[in-house]
Design a protein around this motif. Structure first.
Motif, PDB file in Angstrom:
ATOM      1  N   THR A 504       0.834  -1.208   0.000  1.00 53.91           N
ATOM      2  CA  THR A 504       0.000   0.000   0.000  1.00 53.91           C
ATOM      3  C   THR A 504       0.868   1.257   0.000  1.00 53.91           C
ATOM      4  O   THR A 504       1.763   1.405   0.838  1.00 53.91           O
ATOM      5  CB  THR A 504      -0.923   0.031   1.222  1.00 53.91           C
ATOM      6  OG1 THR A 504      -1.718  -1.165   1.252  1.00 53.91           O
ATOM      7  CG2 THR A 504      -1.820   1.252   1.200  1.00 53.91           C
ATOM      8  N   VAL A 506       0.854   4.910   0.882  1.00 52.17           N
ATOM      9  CA  VAL A 506       0.087   5.882   1.659  1.00 52.17           C
ATOM     10  C   VAL A 506       0.556   7.286   1.303  1.00 52.17           C
ATOM     11  O   VAL A 506       1.766   7.549   1.218  1.00 52.17           O
ATOM     12  CB  VAL A 506       0.266   5.650   3.169  1.00 52.17           C
ATOM     13  CG1 VAL A 506      -0.518   6.680   3.977  1.00 52.17           C
ATOM     14  CG2 VAL A 506      -0.167   4.235   3.544  1.00 52.17           C
ATOM     15  N   ALA A 653      -4.969  -1.357   3.910  1.00 45.32           N
ATOM     16  CA  ALA A 653      -4.574  -0.109   4.570  1.00 45.32           C
ATOM     17  C   ALA A 653      -5.048  -0.013   6.012  1.00 45.32           C
ATOM     18  O   ALA A 653      -4.931   1.052   6.624  1.00 45.32           O
ATOM     19  CB  ALA A 653      -5.118   1.083   3.773  1.00 45.32           C
ATOM     20  N   PHE A 669      -6.224   5.328   6.244  1.00 45.82           N
ATOM     21  CA  PHE A 669      -5.931   5.889   4.922  1.00 45.82           C
ATOM     22  C   PHE A 669      -6.921   5.344   3.888  1.00 45.82           C
ATOM     23  O   PHE A 669      -7.175   4.150   3.822  1.00 45.82           O
ATOM     24  CB  PHE A 669      -4.507   5.532   4.505  1.00 45.82           C
ATOM     25  CG  PHE A 669      -4.176   5.914   3.088  1.00 45.82           C
ATOM     26  CD1 PHE A 669      -4.084   7.249   2.716  1.00 45.82           C
ATOM     27  CD2 PHE A 669      -3.975   4.934   2.119  1.00 45.82           C
ATOM     28  CE1 PHE A 669      -3.779   7.603   1.413  1.00 45.82           C
ATOM     29  CE2 PHE A 669      -3.657   5.275   0.813  1.00 45.82           C
ATOM     30  CZ  PHE A 669      -3.567   6.610   0.455  1.00 45.82           C
TER      31      PHE A 669
END
Length: 715
Positions: A504, A506, A653, A669
């Motif tokens: 992921t 972010v 996330a 997120f």
């Protein structure tokens, strides 16, 4: 905070009817006529504004304020404390008798806990108790009274905990002419220095950080005396002179000169040191005694130094020492804190001009440092957290030398008896006192399970080694500093698992923040500066959180890695330890970061400190620069060092929270910023409120606040 009933149930399990109340600290203010007489081992000490408001009146500690301070924590003091002697996860009880002229809650922090709790002051005398679960070794009670206008009287305070009655401890003197308990005690100033009187501290030959041919138990530094080539002045053996009030008795003297060095350094223009003949071990307890007085009243602070006086190691050890013009006695048992580097600890420094900058004569007598008489060697004790089997430190199993293995070995648990299986052990170099055992443990790292796997170990306090339940043979190579665990019988050990980076990516869209508000010293609460008058911005207005799937205990060893970059070269971010996102615990986590516009790799080992016990998340404060900036984090790994557990999910996330802009709330997120569970509207609750960065806010603060451990929306 862990639930009290759980810990109390565990205490009842292993102590049963033999549990006793142990008094850790006690202060009865009716015994004092002036605040200068009160203070040991860790009472008294606080900000300048608190000192101006405190006195002893009618047998009580009397606080009187006609004007609030801004901020409220500018006025704070320690009414009672244990120094560095608290044990993590132990339940402590504060007993008190208190009344005020105004009914109001005041902030109080106890045993390393953050955010601050609330202490209810009423207009009637109240004798009550408050329970704490220690989250660090800091056993001091800190009261913040800056927003209290009126008077408060405290009759007494006492700190206790329930424990088992331990066998008596024999104490051995360390201030002797040859460094052994059989040697001649030197702390009474009856033995002249002779030729040593003119010995500069750094002229002594050393072995392992300690003078090897001579010993001076008392050193003194007087401003402008014994100048060196660098423009400073050096410590020499303290002067031995007759006590002006009793010429038949010799004492150690530092004739302090006017402290006029610019800035904070004036506090150590004149200094005095008490030196041990033996290295003081981190985490171990020592009994300190000395008599002291001065030609004027003065408050001094104390530090840990190495074998050479002025070789600074740590900012605190005995707390503040308040001198008066009559002799007082210091008696305290102190746990030696972790120094800020790895050099040996031998001396206690008194910074004599912490407040009084005049030329003052300081007198010391009957210096004594004592250590416990303990069994020395290697010992192992175990527990089983699943079955309730508790540690028995008094009967810890000794290791014996195995010629074939060229190592010391011990077996814990009995084959064929499952009720003796352990899933956690502690290995110590001493036995004979529970605290001493836990303060001198060995902490292995790397792979150390299996016949051919030897892991390195280091010395550490309270190191618990988690294992699969069973009977274990343990081998320790003291020369190579390695340890090995071989399972005799038991459950299948947990092996390493495959842990992959979470892909992921972010993005924290950091918004431009307002000018920074006042900044304050982490230790004293003193204002250290401001960016602009009236600023409301904070470095945590934009934040990123890596959130573990469970809370972590002090001492657990984890590994964190990730890639990072930003849209603005030169953007920076500090990191903190939190519980849930926004529940601040400790000011430092994994250091600070300098972002560039290109991806960078980061990896480090994080051993959870005592201050971070119960932590769950790592917070990145991403508003250190004022301008707006996008911060990028990806490929995050957070795992146990032995690869047996990933602390975050390897996809998705759910473990990544962001906060974008002042007054907003940390959220997962990629989700709606308003998707907050367990939040209710509240306009009437008047308990102390904190924002989601763990900072106390005023009653007119609008937005998400935390009160009594719950989230509220204040409109």
């Amino acid at each position: 905070m862990k639930k009290l009933f759980t810990l109390l149930a565990l205490l009842t399990c292993f102590m049963g009817a033999k549990a006793v109340e142990i008094v850790d600290a006690e202060v009865d203010f009716s015994k004092y006529s002036d605040i200068s007489e009160w203070g040991f081992p860790y009472g008294w000490g606080g900000s300048e504004s608190a000192r101006a408001r405190l006195s002893i009146q009618d047998g009580c500690l009397h606080f009187e304020s006609t004007e609030a301070t801004d901020p409220s924590w500018d006025c704070q003091f320690f009414p009672i404390g244990m120094g560095n002697n608290a044990e993590v996860d132990v339940v402590y009880t504060l007993h008190y008798k208190i009344k005020g002229s105004v009914a109001q809650n005041i902030s109080m922090l106890g045993f390393g806990q953050t955010p601050y709790g609330q202490f209810a002051v009423t207009t009637d005398w109240v004798e009550g108790t408050v329970d704490y679960v220690a989250t660090s070794s800091d056993g001091n009670i800190l009261m913040q009274c800056g927003d209290y206008v009126g008077t408060i009287d405290i009759a007494y305070m006492k700190i206790t905990h329930e424990g088992k009655e331990e066998r008596p401890v024999e104490w051995l003197e360390l201030i002797t002419d040859d460094g052994t308990p059989e040697g001649k005690w030197m702390g009474n100033a009856d033995t002249p220095w002779g030729d040593l009187a003119n010995t500069r501290f750094n002229d002594l030959e050393e072995t392992n950080g300690r003078p090897n041919t001579t010993y001076v138990c008392a050193w003194s530094k007087e401003k402008g005396v014994n100048m060196n080539d660098d423009g400073g002045w050096d410590p020499f053996p303290a002067s031995i002179e007759p006590d002006p009030a009793d010429p038949s008795n010799n004492v150690f003297v530092c004739h302090g000169k006017v402290a006029d060095t610019e800035g904070d350094a004036s506090a150590w223009d004149n200094q005095f040191w008490i030196m041990s003949t033996k290295q003081l071990k981190v985490g171990s307890q020592y009994k300190f005694h000395f008599r002291y007085k001065a030609s004027e009243t003065a408050t001094t602070n104390t530090q840990m130094h190495s074998a050479q006086p002025s070789d600074y190691l740590h900012y605190a050890v005995l707390g503040d020492v308040n001198f008066s013009t009559t002799w007082q006695d210091y008696d305290g048992v102190v746990t030696i804190p972790e120094p800020q580097n790895n050099r040996p600890i031998f001396s206690i420094a008194f910074n004599l001009n912490s407040q009084n900058k005049n030329a003052v004569d300081f007198y010391f007598d009957d210096l004594s440092i004592q250590e416990m008489k303990l069994d020395e060697g290697l010992f192992v004790a175990g527990s089983n957290t699943s079955t309730g089997l508790e540690y028995d430190y008094d009967n810890a199993i000794p290791f014996v030398y195995d010629e074939a293995l060229e190592a010391y070995t011990a077996t814990i648990g009995t084959a064929g008896k499952q009720d003796t299986w352990v899933n956690e052990v502690m290995i110590s170099t001493v036995r004979g006192n529970d605290r001493a055992f836990k303060g001198a443990t060995l902490k292995p790292s790397g792979t150390f399970i299996g016949e051919d796997n030897w892991g390195e170990y280091t010395e550490a306090s309270n190191a618990k080694i988690k294992l699969a339940a069973g009977v274990w043979k343990i081998a320790v190579d003291t020369e190579g500093k390695q340890v090995n665990f071989i399972q005799v019988e038991g459950d299948e050990p947990v092996g390493p698992i495959e842990i992959n980076p979470n892909p992921t990516e972010v993005v924290v869209h950091g918004l431009e923040r307002d000018d920074l508000s006042d900044t304050f010293d982490n230790q004293t609460g003193e204002r250290t500066g401001r960016e602009e008058e009236g600023g409301t911005g904070e470095t945590w207005d934009n934040q990123f959180f890596i959130v573990a799937n469970r809370t972590l205990d002090a001492g657990e060893v984890t590994v964190i890695s990730f890639k990072y970059k930003a849209s603005v070269a030169g953007a920076t971010s500090g990191t903190q330890l939190h519980g849930d996102p926004g529940a601040y615990l400790h000011w430092n986590a994994i250091g600070s970061f300098n972002f560039t516009e290109e991806w960078q790799d980061f990896e480090t080992t994080l051993t959870v400190p005592s201050e971070g016990n119960g932590m769950k998340s790592i917070a990145f404060n991403m508003a250190e620069i004022k301008g707006a900036c996008d911060y990028y984090i990806k490929d995050v790994v957070w795992k146990l060092e032995d690869n047996t557990e990933s602390l975050i999910n390897q996809t998705g996330a759910d473990n990544f929270y962001v906060k974008e802009g002042a007054g907003t709330t940390p959220h997962i997120f990629g989700t709606d910023v308003d998707a907050i569970s367990n939040v209710v509207a509240d306009k009437a609750n008047t308990s102390a409120a904190y924002n989601l960065a763990g900072q106390r806010v005023s009653n007119d603060y609008k937005g998400i606040v935390v009160k009594n451990g719950r989230k509220y929306i204040v409109k």
